[in-house]
Design a protein around this motif. Structure first.
Motif, PDB file in Angstrom:
ATOM      1  N   SER A 265       7.813   7.321 -15.381  1.00  0.00           N
ATOM      2  CA  SER A 265       7.070   8.049 -14.452  1.00  0.00           C
ATOM      3  C   SER A 265       7.600   7.951 -12.881  1.00  0.00           C
ATOM      4  O   SER A 265       6.556   8.172 -12.188  1.00  0.00           O
ATOM      5  N   ASP A 266       8.975   7.390 -12.852  1.00  0.00           N
ATOM      6  CA  ASP A 266       9.179   7.447 -11.482  1.00  0.00           C
ATOM      7  C   ASP A 266      10.455   8.235 -11.186  1.00  0.00           C
ATOM      8  O   ASP A 266      11.318   7.765 -10.299  1.00  0.00           O
ATOM      9  N   LEU A 267      10.819   9.431 -11.819  1.00  0.00           N
ATOM     10  CA  LEU A 267      11.749  10.018 -11.266  1.00  0.00           C
ATOM     11  C   LEU A 267      11.639  11.437 -10.815  1.00  0.00           C
ATOM     12  O   LEU A 267      11.297  12.356 -11.486  1.00  0.00           O
ATOM     13  N   TYR A 268      11.727  11.539  -9.366  1.00  0.00           N
ATOM     14  CA  TYR A 268      11.483  12.539  -8.694  1.00  0.00           C
ATOM     15  C   TYR A 268      12.470  13.755  -9.095  1.00  0.00           C
ATOM     16  O   TYR A 268      11.828  15.014  -8.827  1.00  0.00           O
ATOM     17  N   GLN A 269      13.685  13.415  -9.229  1.00  0.00           N
ATOM     18  CA  GLN A 269      14.489  14.567  -9.869  1.00  0.00           C
ATOM     19  C   GLN A 269      14.414  15.251 -11.104  1.00  0.00           C
ATOM     20  O   GLN A 269      15.115  16.161 -11.211  1.00  0.00           O
ATOM     21  N   LEU A 270      13.428  14.462 -12.094  1.00  0.00           N
ATOM     22  CA  LEU A 270      13.281  15.289 -13.163  1.00  0.00           C
ATOM     23  C   LEU A 270      12.455  16.480 -13.129  1.00  0.00           C
ATOM     24  O   LEU A 270      11.338  16.409 -12.326  1.00  0.00           O
ATOM     25  N   ASN A 271      12.624  17.652 -13.960  1.00  0.00           N
ATOM     26  CA  ASN A 271      11.852  18.689 -14.006  1.00  0.00           C
ATOM     27  C   ASN A 271      11.438  19.144 -15.536  1.00  0.00           C
ATOM     28  O   ASN A 271      12.159  18.574 -16.386  1.00  0.00           O
ATOM     29  N   SER A 272      10.821  20.123 -15.456  1.00  0.00           N
ATOM     30  CA  SER A 272      10.229  20.755 -16.751  1.00  0.00           C
ATOM     31  C   SER A 272      11.434  21.169 -17.589  1.00  0.00           C
ATOM     32  O   SER A 272      11.569  21.036 -18.885  1.00  0.00           O
ATOM     33  N   LEU A 273      12.385  21.885 -17.128  1.00  0.00           N
ATOM     34  CA  LEU A 273      13.513  22.377 -17.548  1.00  0.00           C
ATOM     35  C   LEU A 273      14.421  21.378 -18.130  1.00  0.00           C
ATOM     36  O   LEU A 273      15.092  21.417 -19.183  1.00  0.00           O
TER      37      LEU A 273
ATOM     38  N   TYR B   8       4.176   5.548  -5.724  1.00  0.00           N
ATOM     39  CA  TYR B   8       4.187   5.482  -7.093  1.00  0.00           C
ATOM     40  C   TYR B   8       3.118   6.602  -7.662  1.00  0.00           C
ATOM     41  O   TYR B   8       3.218   7.342  -8.722  1.00  0.00           O
ATOM     42  N   GLU B   9       1.843   6.533  -6.972  1.00  0.00           N
ATOM     43  CA  GLU B   9       0.959   7.436  -7.146  1.00  0.00           C
ATOM     44  C   GLU B   9       1.395   9.076  -7.092  1.00  0.00           C
ATOM     45  O   GLU B   9       1.197   9.901  -7.857  1.00  0.00           O
ATOM     46  N   PHE B  10       2.124   9.294  -6.089  1.00  0.00           N
ATOM     47  CA  PHE B  10       2.885  10.426  -5.893  1.00  0.00           C
ATOM     48  C   PHE B  10       3.776  10.627  -7.106  1.00  0.00           C
ATOM     49  O   PHE B  10       3.855  11.934  -7.492  1.00  0.00           O
ATOM     50  N   LEU B  11       4.623   9.830  -7.589  1.00  0.00           N
ATOM     51  CA  LEU B  11       5.350  10.046  -8.508  1.00  0.00           C
ATOM     52  C   LEU B  11       4.689  10.320  -9.602  1.00  0.00           C
ATOM     53  O   LEU B  11       5.112  11.213 -10.701  1.00  0.00           O
TER      54      LEU B  11
ATOM     55  N   LYS C  15      14.961   7.326   1.366  1.00  0.00           N
ATOM     56  CA  LYS C  15      14.736   7.205   3.028  1.00  0.00           C
ATOM     57  C   LYS C  15      15.142   8.555   3.353  1.00  0.00           C
ATOM     58  O   LYS C  15      14.777   9.112   4.679  1.00  0.00           O
ATOM     59  N   ASP C  16      16.121   9.347   2.697  1.00  0.00           N
ATOM     60  CA  ASP C  16      16.548  10.464   3.322  1.00  0.00           C
ATOM     61  C   ASP C  16      16.103  11.838   2.775  1.00  0.00           C
ATOM     62  O   ASP C  16      16.273  12.906   3.063  1.00  0.00           O
ATOM     63  N   HIS C  17      14.988  11.553   1.636  1.00  0.00           N
ATOM     64  CA  HIS C  17      14.581  12.872   0.888  1.00  0.00           C
ATOM     65  C   HIS C  17      13.236  13.219   1.758  1.00  0.00           C
ATOM     66  O   HIS C  17      12.187  12.510   1.900  1.00  0.00           O
ATOM     67  N   PRO C  18      13.293  14.547   2.065  1.00  0.00           N
ATOM     68  CA  PRO C  18      12.216  14.991   2.740  1.00  0.00           C
ATOM     69  C   PRO C  18      10.951  14.861   2.032  1.00  0.00           C
ATOM     70  O   PRO C  18       9.690  14.779   2.697  1.00  0.00           O
ATOM     71  N   ALA C  19      10.581  14.924   0.743  1.00  0.00           N
ATOM     72  CA  ALA C  19       9.444  14.811  -0.032  1.00  0.00           C
ATOM     73  C   ALA C  19       8.674  13.255   0.379  1.00  0.00           C
ATOM     74  O   ALA C  19       7.658  13.293   0.091  1.00  0.00           O
ATOM     75  N   PHE C  20       9.430  12.540   0.652  1.00  0.00           N
ATOM     76  CA  PHE C  20       8.999  11.025   0.873  1.00  0.00           C
ATOM     77  C   PHE C  20       8.929  10.583   2.401  1.00  0.00           C
ATOM     78  O   PHE C  20       8.261   9.401   2.608  1.00  0.00           O
TER      79      PHE C  20
ATOM     80  N   GLU D 203       0.800  -1.217  -0.054  1.00  0.00           N
ATOM     81  CA  GLU D 203      -0.083  -0.065  -0.008  1.00  0.00           C
ATOM     82  C   GLU D 203       0.898   1.280  -0.155  1.00  0.00           C
ATOM     83  O   GLU D 203       0.543   2.211  -0.681  1.00  0.00           O
ATOM     84  N   LYS D 204       1.825   1.240   0.677  1.00  0.00           N
ATOM     85  CA  LYS D 204       2.736   2.301   0.825  1.00  0.00           C
ATOM     86  C   LYS D 204       3.750   2.585  -0.375  1.00  0.00           C
ATOM     87  O   LYS D 204       3.506   3.500  -0.793  1.00  0.00           O
ATOM     88  N   ALA D 205       4.005   1.530  -1.058  1.00  0.00           N
ATOM     89  CA  ALA D 205       4.749   1.496  -2.417  1.00  0.00           C
ATOM     90  C   ALA D 205       3.735   2.095  -3.486  1.00  0.00           C
ATOM     91  O   ALA D 205       4.194   2.816  -4.398  1.00  0.00           O
ATOM     92  N   LEU D 206       2.467   1.768  -3.265  1.00  0.00           N
ATOM     93  CA  LEU D 206       1.618   2.243  -4.432  1.00  0.00           C
ATOM     94  C   LEU D 206       1.303   3.755  -4.211  1.00  0.00           C
ATOM     95  O   LEU D 206       1.229   4.299  -5.036  1.00  0.00           O
ATOM     96  N   LYS D 207       1.357   4.441  -3.039  1.00  0.00           N
ATOM     97  CA  LYS D 207       0.912   5.606  -2.563  1.00  0.00           C
ATOM     98  C   LYS D 207       2.507   6.403  -3.014  1.00  0.00           C
ATOM     99  O   LYS D 207       2.250   7.448  -3.774  1.00  0.00           O
TER     100      LYS D 207
END
Length: 204
Positions: free
Chosen positions: A110-118, A40-43, A194-199, A34-38
């Motif tokens: 669709s699983d790269l939090y470091q990616l941005n529009s630029l 993934y949905e966040f990503l 594990k050390d990333h604030p967003a997660f 369930e946490k893994a799904l959440k």
């Protein structure tokens, strides 16, 4: 980016249908399905947010079946991935894109939090003067691949999901003009987040 060329540019986003037990399985070993799904949905939300305003055509490719109402809005056309493995699925997506008349095509997951529009705008800009653009991932794969003509070899004879994918892909196109982007870390295991604030809200 040359505004007159944007509709010749296509961004393809490969996603997995968000089902508990089917996504982020390595994360699930530590955190549960369930946490893994959440996560993934966040990503997915992040991927939709950074791509929705890009002035290019956008297509989302689902692993199992198209979902009509989800985070991908009206600016995204929706398709189902076709093929036996990831290589064949990506090849078919690129082939269809070039057959539809696109001149520059980029694929991302669709699983790269470091990616941005630029990052994505830069990748399309780099395709103006290069045959390929590649975004290397820290795990030995790649998070982004772009090209101007279809190359089938890079989708064959790869051990998808392993640390050899990037090296084997670059071997296939070593005689071409390639632009390498910055290395990024995708989210696969607990150490990635594990050390990333967003997660932290998903881990606690």
């Amino acid at each position: 980016m040359d505004k007159t060329q944007n509709k010749k540019n296509l961004l393809m986003i490969f996603t997995k249908n968000p089902v508990a037990g089917k996504v982020k399985t390595r994360l699930a070993k530590d955190l549960g399905n369930e946490k893994a799904l959440k996560i993934y949905e966040f990503l997915l939300d992040h991927s939709a947010e950074i791509t929705k305003d890009l002035d290019v055509d956008k297509q989302v490719f689902y692993s199992e079946s198209v979902i009509e109402q989800d985070v991908w809005g009206a600016d995204f056309s929706k398709k189902k991935q076709r093929g036996k493995d990831l290589g064949e699925r990506m090849y078919n997506a690129f082939r269809e894109g070039f057959e539809d008349g696109y001149e520059q095509i980029i694929i991302i997951g669709s699983d790269l939090y470091q990616l941005n529009s630029l990052d994505l705008e830069k990748a399309f800009d780099e395709l103006d003067s290069n045959e390929f653009v590649v975004g290397p991932a820290e795990d030995g794969g790649y998070y982004l691949l772009g090209m101007k003509t279809l190359n089938s070899e890079i989708f064959k004879n790869k051990e998808w999901g392993t640390s050899s994918v990037l090296k084997d892909t670059l071997n296939d196109i070593q005689t071409k003009q390639i632009k390498m982007l910055e290395t990024r870390n995708d989210v696969d295991v607990l150490d990635d987040i594990k050390d990333h604030p967003a997660f932290q809200k998903f881990i606690a």
